[in-house]
Design a protein around this motif. Sequence first.
Motif, PDB file in Angstrom:
ATOM      1  N   GLN A  79      -6.977   0.688   3.119  1.00 14.89           N
ATOM      2  CA  GLN A  79      -6.828   2.166   3.361  1.00 14.89           C
ATOM      3  C   GLN A  79      -7.574   2.885   4.776  1.00 14.89           C
ATOM      4  O   GLN A  79      -6.324   3.936   5.014  1.00 14.89           O
ATOM      5  N   GLY A 139       1.314  -1.208   0.073  1.00 12.95           N
ATOM      6  CA  GLY A 139       0.294   0.062   0.051  1.00 12.95           C
ATOM      7  C   GLY A 139       0.945   1.105  -0.236  1.00 12.95           C
ATOM      8  O   GLY A 139       0.553   2.191  -1.087  1.00 12.95           O
ATOM      9  N   SER A 168      -6.054  -3.591  -3.978  1.00  8.55           N
ATOM     10  CA  SER A 168      -6.459  -2.389  -4.806  1.00  8.55           C
ATOM     11  C   SER A 168      -5.802  -3.015  -6.284  1.00  8.55           C
ATOM     12  O   SER A 168      -6.682  -2.404  -7.239  1.00  8.55           O
ATOM     13  N   CYS A 225     -11.107  -2.727  -0.794  1.00  7.91           N
ATOM     14  CA  CYS A 225      -9.970  -1.817  -0.392  1.00  7.91           C
ATOM     15  C   CYS A 225     -10.376  -1.335   0.223  1.00  7.91           C
ATOM     16  O   CYS A 225      -8.994   0.003   0.689  1.00  7.91           O
TER      17      CYS A 225
END
Lengths: 218, 83
Positions: free
Chosen positions: A210, A25, A196, A206
């Motif tokens: 996040q 990420g 993602s 996702c």
Amino acid sequence: MSIFVIGNSKGGVGKSTITVQIGLGRALQGKDVLVVNSDRQSSSSKAIDRRDAAGLTPSVTLVAYPDGEQLRTQVLRQIDKYDDIIIDAGGRDSSAFRHAMMIADAMLVPIAPGNFELDALEDELVPLIREIQASRADNPLPIYAFLNMAEPRKYSSDNIGTRKSIEAFPELQLIDLNVTRRKSIAAASTLGMAVSEMKPRDDKACKEIQVLLQAIFG
Amino acid sequence: MAIIQRAPKPASVDPAATQAAAKAAATAPDSKSKKNMRGKREMFSVGFEPDLLAEFDAARSKLGLSRPALIKIAVRRLLDAGV
């Protein structure tokens, strides 16, 4: 730059899954990330190997230091070279886990709902945390817990029961986010992909990752 | 805004942190190094005459020191002063 430990003395709570998702990420946000394994053969190493073999970019730098003193020395030596250092540690009490907790700036404890997990928390992790905090003296390690592999219904009795039990331990700050047990997250992590990047896209997964990244990095 | 706070200071800036970490890790179940943090030492025995020992014990009890501690201080001072 900061050093984060993803750790729990209990295995099977999704430490490697979370390490892969946080590491990738951040890499996708353009950060230079070092992922450190405290075991020679861990799931996160295999996952990143698969990513590199598939030629996916960006990737993260991956190292394994099963020896505690080596982990400490090597990670501190590389601290200025990376934006983030994520240590996948634990699964059991070990010198590598302890050294990781001694050098970290913050620790995240994924906890899966379940009674075995809570037993392990009380019998193993909390006493270990107390010992490490005593050793760190005036520089306490901020330690945060969150529900990982949570039940899909946020307010399911298992989720709520586990959260209540975690709240009873002042050694951990429970953050208000759950990462649900989802095939897409597990599959992405195994393949060395950020959730993602998976197709078809799982929007709920996702969003959860996040939120986790935002909680850590803002 | 990140929820996760960072430790007050990075471990790398604290010179005492290395020794504290070594001590914390020494009690891990897999720790190979149950080593003596005070370093290697060799043992030997010395016989004292009772009168000298009594005088020695009286002195060390005043200072609150153990026998080995006072002997080591005495030897260090003697060597530093030049025999």
